[in-house]
Design a protein around this motif. Structure first.
Motif, PDB file in Angstrom:
ATOM      1  N   GLY A 150       0.524  -1.090   0.110  1.00 47.23           N
ATOM      2  CA  GLY A 150      -0.324   0.172  -0.072  1.00 47.23           C
ATOM      3  C   GLY A 150       0.880   1.658  -0.247  1.00 47.23           C
ATOM      4  O   GLY A 150       2.216   1.602   0.377  1.00 47.23           O
ATOM      5  N   PRO A 151       0.494   2.785  -0.531  1.00 45.31           N
ATOM      6  CA  PRO A 151       0.784   3.353  -0.714  1.00 45.31           C
ATOM      7  C   PRO A 151       1.993   3.766   0.876  1.00 45.31           C
ATOM      8  O   PRO A 151       2.327   4.596   1.108  1.00 45.31           O
ATOM      9  CB  PRO A 151       0.257   4.682  -0.717  1.00 45.31           C
ATOM     10  CG  PRO A 151      -1.299   4.123  -0.871  1.00 45.31           C
ATOM     11  CD  PRO A 151      -1.103   2.537  -0.429  1.00 45.31           C
ATOM     12  N   ASN A 152       1.143   3.648   2.099  1.00 41.95           N
ATOM     13  CA  ASN A 152       1.412   4.470   3.427  1.00 41.95           C
ATOM     14  C   ASN A 152       2.078   2.904   4.650  1.00 41.95           C
ATOM     15  O   ASN A 152       2.775   3.451   5.215  1.00 41.95           O
ATOM     16  CB  ASN A 152       0.403   4.999   3.982  1.00 41.95           C
ATOM     17  CG  ASN A 152      -0.126   6.406   3.350  1.00 41.95           C
ATOM     18  OD1 ASN A 152       0.908   6.827   2.708  1.00 41.95           O
ATOM     19  ND2 ASN A 152      -1.028   6.223   3.511  1.00 41.95           N
ATOM     20  N   ASP A 153       2.517   2.068   3.786  1.00 40.28           N
ATOM     21  CA  ASP A 153       2.734   1.274   4.606  1.00 40.28           C
ATOM     22  C   ASP A 153       3.997   1.067   4.906  1.00 40.28           C
ATOM     23  O   ASP A 153       4.247   0.517   5.820  1.00 40.28           O
ATOM     24  CB  ASP A 153       2.578  -0.511   3.595  1.00 40.28           C
ATOM     25  CG  ASP A 153       1.000  -1.181   3.437  1.00 40.28           C
ATOM     26  OD1 ASP A 153       0.291  -0.218   3.724  1.00 40.28           O
ATOM     27  OD2 ASP A 153       0.599  -2.131   2.219  1.00 40.28           O
ATOM     28  N   MET A 154       5.033   1.379   4.108  1.00 42.84           N
ATOM     29  CA  MET A 154       6.565   1.146   4.554  1.00 42.84           C
ATOM     30  C   MET A 154       6.429   2.413   5.565  1.00 42.84           C
ATOM     31  O   MET A 154       7.399   2.268   6.279  1.00 42.84           O
ATOM     32  CB  MET A 154       7.233   1.485   3.040  1.00 42.84           C
ATOM     33  CG  MET A 154       8.928   1.545   3.296  1.00 42.84           C
ATOM     34  SD  MET A 154       9.424   0.304   3.988  1.00 42.84           S
ATOM     35  CE  MET A 154       9.603  -0.680   2.771  1.00 42.84           C
ATOM     36  N   SER A 155       6.090   3.553   5.029  1.00 44.54           N
ATOM     37  CA  SER A 155       6.219   4.639   6.522  1.00 44.54           C
ATOM     38  C   SER A 155       5.803   4.150   7.442  1.00 44.54           C
ATOM     39  O   SER A 155       5.968   4.190   8.014  1.00 44.54           O
ATOM     40  CB  SER A 155       5.166   5.956   5.449  1.00 44.54           C
ATOM     41  OG  SER A 155       5.957   6.250   4.066  1.00 44.54           O
ATOM     42  N   MET A 176       7.416   2.419  -1.873  1.00 47.62           N
ATOM     43  CA  MET A 176       8.617   2.127  -1.268  1.00 47.62           C
ATOM     44  C   MET A 176      10.036   3.659  -1.252  1.00 47.62           C
ATOM     45  O   MET A 176      10.301   4.513  -0.076  1.00 47.62           O
ATOM     46  CB  MET A 176       9.949   1.101  -1.468  1.00 47.62           C
ATOM     47  CG  MET A 176      10.514   1.068  -0.774  1.00 47.62           C
ATOM     48  SD  MET A 176      11.479  -0.795  -0.885  1.00 47.62           S
ATOM     49  CE  MET A 176      10.907  -1.887  -1.837  1.00 47.62           C
ATOM     50  N   SER A 177      10.197   3.975  -1.972  1.00 46.74           N
ATOM     51  CA  SER A 177      10.558   5.545  -2.652  1.00 46.74           C
ATOM     52  C   SER A 177      10.639   6.275  -1.291  1.00 46.74           C
ATOM     53  O   SER A 177      10.986   7.585  -0.903  1.00 46.74           O
ATOM     54  CB  SER A 177      10.958   5.678  -3.704  1.00 46.74           C
ATOM     55  OG  SER A 177      11.752   4.470  -4.680  1.00 46.74           O
ATOM     56  N   ASN A 178       9.086   7.075  -1.232  1.00 45.39           N
ATOM     57  CA  ASN A 178       8.623   7.877  -0.833  1.00 45.39           C
ATOM     58  C   ASN A 178       8.045   7.470   0.217  1.00 45.39           C
ATOM     59  O   ASN A 178       8.959   8.764   1.068  1.00 45.39           O
ATOM     60  CB  ASN A 178       6.615   7.757  -1.034  1.00 45.39           C
ATOM     61  CG  ASN A 178       6.908   8.481  -2.948  1.00 45.39           C
ATOM     62  OD1 ASN A 178       7.938   9.109  -3.306  1.00 45.39           O
ATOM     63  ND2 ASN A 178       5.894   7.838  -3.025  1.00 45.39           N
ATOM     64  N   SER A 179       8.560   6.551   1.062  1.00 45.46           N
ATOM     65  CA  SER A 179       8.730   6.323   1.975  1.00 45.46           C
ATOM     66  C   SER A 179       9.765   6.435   3.105  1.00 45.46           C
ATOM     67  O   SER A 179      10.473   7.231   3.882  1.00 45.46           O
ATOM     68  CB  SER A 179       7.898   4.550   3.022  1.00 45.46           C
ATOM     69  OG  SER A 179       8.931   4.267   2.193  1.00 45.46           O
ATOM     70  N   LEU A 180      11.070   6.350   2.301  1.00 43.68           N
ATOM     71  CA  LEU A 180      12.382   6.502   2.504  1.00 43.68           C
ATOM     72  C   LEU A 180      12.539   8.209   2.129  1.00 43.68           C
ATOM     73  O   LEU A 180      13.710   8.612   2.808  1.00 43.68           O
ATOM     74  CB  LEU A 180      13.160   5.748   0.810  1.00 43.68           C
ATOM     75  CG  LEU A 180      12.704   3.799   1.984  1.00 43.68           C
ATOM     76  CD1 LEU A 180      14.278   3.521   1.173  1.00 43.68           C
ATOM     77  CD2 LEU A 180      13.474   3.802   3.353  1.00 43.68           C
ATOM     78  N   ARG A 181      12.207   8.651   1.381  1.00 41.37           N
ATOM     79  CA  ARG A 181      12.647   9.844   1.267  1.00 41.37           C
ATOM     80  C   ARG A 181      13.303  11.123   2.553  1.00 41.37           C
ATOM     81  O   ARG A 181      14.235  11.360   1.954  1.00 41.37           O
ATOM     82  CB  ARG A 181      11.688  10.907   0.679  1.00 41.37           C
ATOM     83  CG  ARG A 181      11.960  11.857   0.002  1.00 41.37           C
ATOM     84  CD  ARG A 181      11.137  12.556  -1.394  1.00 41.37           C
ATOM     85  NE  ARG A 181      10.017  11.886  -1.650  1.00 41.37           N
ATOM     86  CZ  ARG A 181      10.280  11.780  -3.438  1.00 41.37           C
ATOM     87  NH1 ARG A 181      11.895  12.422  -3.431  1.00 41.37           N
ATOM     88  NH2 ARG A 181      10.509  10.950  -4.173  1.00 41.37           N
ATOM     89  N   HIS A 182      12.059  11.024   3.471  1.00 40.49           N
ATOM     90  CA  HIS A 182      12.204  11.437   4.644  1.00 40.49           C
ATOM     91  C   HIS A 182      12.653  10.629   5.786  1.00 40.49           C
ATOM     92  O   HIS A 182      12.877  11.823   7.738  1.00 40.49           O
ATOM     93  CB  HIS A 182      11.463  12.715   4.497  1.00 40.49           C
ATOM     94  CG  HIS A 182      10.618  13.733   3.894  1.00 40.49           C
ATOM     95  ND1 HIS A 182      11.520  14.297   3.576  1.00 40.49           N
ATOM     96  CD2 HIS A 182      10.180  13.654   3.303  1.00 40.49           C
ATOM     97  CE1 HIS A 182      11.635  15.500   2.456  1.00 40.49           C
ATOM     98  NE2 HIS A 182       9.985  15.014   2.340  1.00 40.49           N
ATOM     99  N   ASN A 183      13.408   9.467   5.581  1.00 42.68           N
ATOM    100  CA  ASN A 183      13.732   8.068   6.389  1.00 42.68           C
ATOM    101  C   ASN A 183      14.775   8.100   6.855  1.00 42.68           C
ATOM    102  O   ASN A 183      15.494   8.613   6.202  1.00 42.68           O
ATOM    103  CB  ASN A 183      12.734   7.253   6.201  1.00 42.68           C
ATOM    104  CG  ASN A 183      13.086   6.215   7.491  1.00 42.68           C
ATOM    105  OD1 ASN A 183      14.327   5.183   7.936  1.00 42.68           O
ATOM    106  ND2 ASN A 183      12.239   6.189   8.229  1.00 42.68           N
TER     107      ASN A 183
END
Length: 515
Positions: free
Chosen positions: A327-332, A359-366
């Motif tokens: 899902g779009p928010n699963d990784m975040s 996955m990339s979106n979740s890592l952007r600010h992690n």
């Protein structure tokens, strides 16, 4: 009636004398009062000064007493801390002695112990219809189990406690149950050996054998009382909910567990994920979780991203587990709910392009994850993810890239993504990326042009020049033979910038000054 002039003069003189007399008396009276007041003030000042001196003396005495009390208090606190340290040491020594006593008591109790069950012979098994190979496997398996039981009874170190004999697949045989009961009983006593030796390599593994429900129940009761540091589970004939509940109960009850691995265990239902994640989340000591080849139905294990919430786990591997359609928010949510997670492995999973986008979106600010392990079968699919790690289109995009997580490909493919974020200090990772861009542009003499496009003005150039040397120290290999194409000497970049900007006044600056 008019007063004669002579009388008037006399009257005026008399009045002046009276006024002067009254004035003199008033002055004398005032002076005496002033004198008395001055005497009184002087007396008061003398008294007050003596009082001040007395208070100063008392203050000095009180300060001295306070200093003495403070010193005494410090000594008392020091002695108290020393006493607490000694008490703690004595408690540890006492606990160690108690563990040793219990360990020796178990050994003493079992010194005359003999295995109470008969081991079936090949002839007996042959009469039950087993072929020659199965007979040898059963006898050999039970003999090895008996050997492990004896070692546990005698308190010997067994780094890998394996009732399934390190992967030997045992044939179906109802006679296993009593031997497993003996194993379960010995397992409880083995806790004293684990406590006494205090070694974190104690490992228990289970699987590859046809176990009945009653055997699992006996093992569960024993494992809930025996706290291994590592638990490994492999496929078992009793798979599905019963086996998963068994694993979850063992994990939740083990207060010293550091490592758990499930390999090839069938996880077919969402309820299995719920049970496992809840047990892992409740365990307050677990550090590493590995699921390897555990999913036979697409997407089931992927729900771990929504369910697992641990405040202690630092490493999670979900390899070969048919993960896809995140899902779009699963990784975040997964990263935020597991704040100590430092390493995540998603190797050999059929992740699609949309999964990589999420996955990339979740890592952007992690800023918590340090390592992401993946299998790169199609390099073009991972360009977006690599751009999150290092966007080399400009100095600004490089500056705002993710400087924490490092990509690691498990196959032979390699790329720029693996070269960056290898340092634990994010600031050094950022420096390396900025210097890499300056080095690449230097070879084609494009730094000045890119400064214009990046909005970098003349006032920022001295700062950039001053940072070249410290940035290069963490990026350029000292040995020339090992230098890459992106490792340009800082002087070369300085010369290029000075020449292309054509600003003579910049030559007065010291470009090698550090921050």
């Amino acid at each position: 009636m008019d007063i004669p002039p002579s009388d008037a003069t006399q009257w005026t003189k008399m009045r002046q004398e009276i006024v002067e007399s009254v004035r003199a008396e008033l002055q004398n009276g005032l002076q005496s009062r002033v004198d008395r007041l001055e005497d009184t003030v002087a007396e008061k000042q003398i008294y007050l000064q003596s009082r001040v001196d007395q208070l100063e003396a008392e203050k000095s005495e009180l300060k001295q007493r306070c200093d003495t009390l403070h010193h005494t208090n410090s000594m008392i606190l020091q002695r108290l801390f020393e006493g607490e340290d000694k008490t703690s040491q004595l408690q540890k020594q006492n606990e160690s002695l108690q563990r040793k006593v219990k360990y020796l008591e178990v050994i003493q109790k079992n010194r005359q112990w003999e295995y109470p069950l008969d081991i079936p012979t090949t002839d007996e098994l042959d009469s039950l219809g087993f072929n020659e190979y199965d007979c040898e496997q059963i006898v050999d398996g039970i003999n090895k189990m008996v050997e492990i039981i004896k070692k546990m009874r005698m308190g010997e170190y067994i780094g890998w406690v394996d009732p399934d004999l390190s992967g030997i697949f045992l044939p179906h045989y109802n006679g296993y149950a009593p031997h497993y009961r003996e194993f379960s009983d010995a397992l409880v006593e083995y806790q004293h050996t684990i406590d006494y030796m205090g070694d974190e390599t104690f490992r228990f593994t289970l699987g590859n054998s046809p176990l009945r429900k009653e055997v699992l129940n006996n093992l569960q009761n024993s494992l809930e009382k025996t706290h291994f540091h590592q638990l490994l589970f492999y496929p078992n004939e009793i798979s599905g909910v019963g086996y998963i509940e068994f694993i979850a109960n063992c994990v939740e009850a083990n207060t010293r567990l550091k490592f758990i691995k499930l390999e090839g265990v069938e996880i077919e239902h969402l309820t299995d994920i719920d049970v496992l994640c809840e047990a892992i989340s409740r365990n307050g000591s677990l550090k590493e979780v590995i699921f390897l080849d555990c999913d036979t139905i697409e997407g089931v294990l992927g729900k771990i991203f929504n369910k697992l919430k641990s405040k202690t786990v630092k490493k999670i591997h979900l390899d070969c587990s048919n993960l896809s359609n995140l899902g779009p928010n699963d990784m975040s949510e997964f990263l935020s709910c597991n704040p100590l997670l430092r390493e995540l492995s998603l190797c050999n999973n059929p992740l699609n392009q949309q999964d990589i986008v999420h996955m990339s979106n979740s890592l952007r600010h992690n800023t918590t994850l340090r390592k992401l392990l993946i299998t790169n079968k199609n390099p073009s699919n991972w360009d977006l993810l690599e751009s999150i790690i290092f966007n080399c289109s400009s100095l600004n995009t490089a500056y705002y890239s993710n400087h924490h997580v490092c990509l690691e490909y498990t196959n032979s493919f390699s790329s720029d993504g693996e070269k960056f974020n290898t340092c634990n200090d994010p600031s050094l990772n950022r420096r390396k990326k900025i210097y890499t861009i300056l080095s690449r542009h230097n070879r084609s003499r494009k730094n000045a042009a890119h400064f214009y496009s990046d909005g970098i003005g003349i006032k920022q150039i001295p700062q950039i020049l001053s940072l070249l040397k410290p940035f290069s120290e963490h990026h350029i290999c000292k040995q020339l033979v090992f230098r890459g194409k992106d490792e340009v000497e800082p002087l070369s970049i300085v010369y290029e910038i000075m020449r292309d900007w054509k600003m003579p006044e910049l030559y007065n600056l010291d470009p090698m000054d550090e921050e």
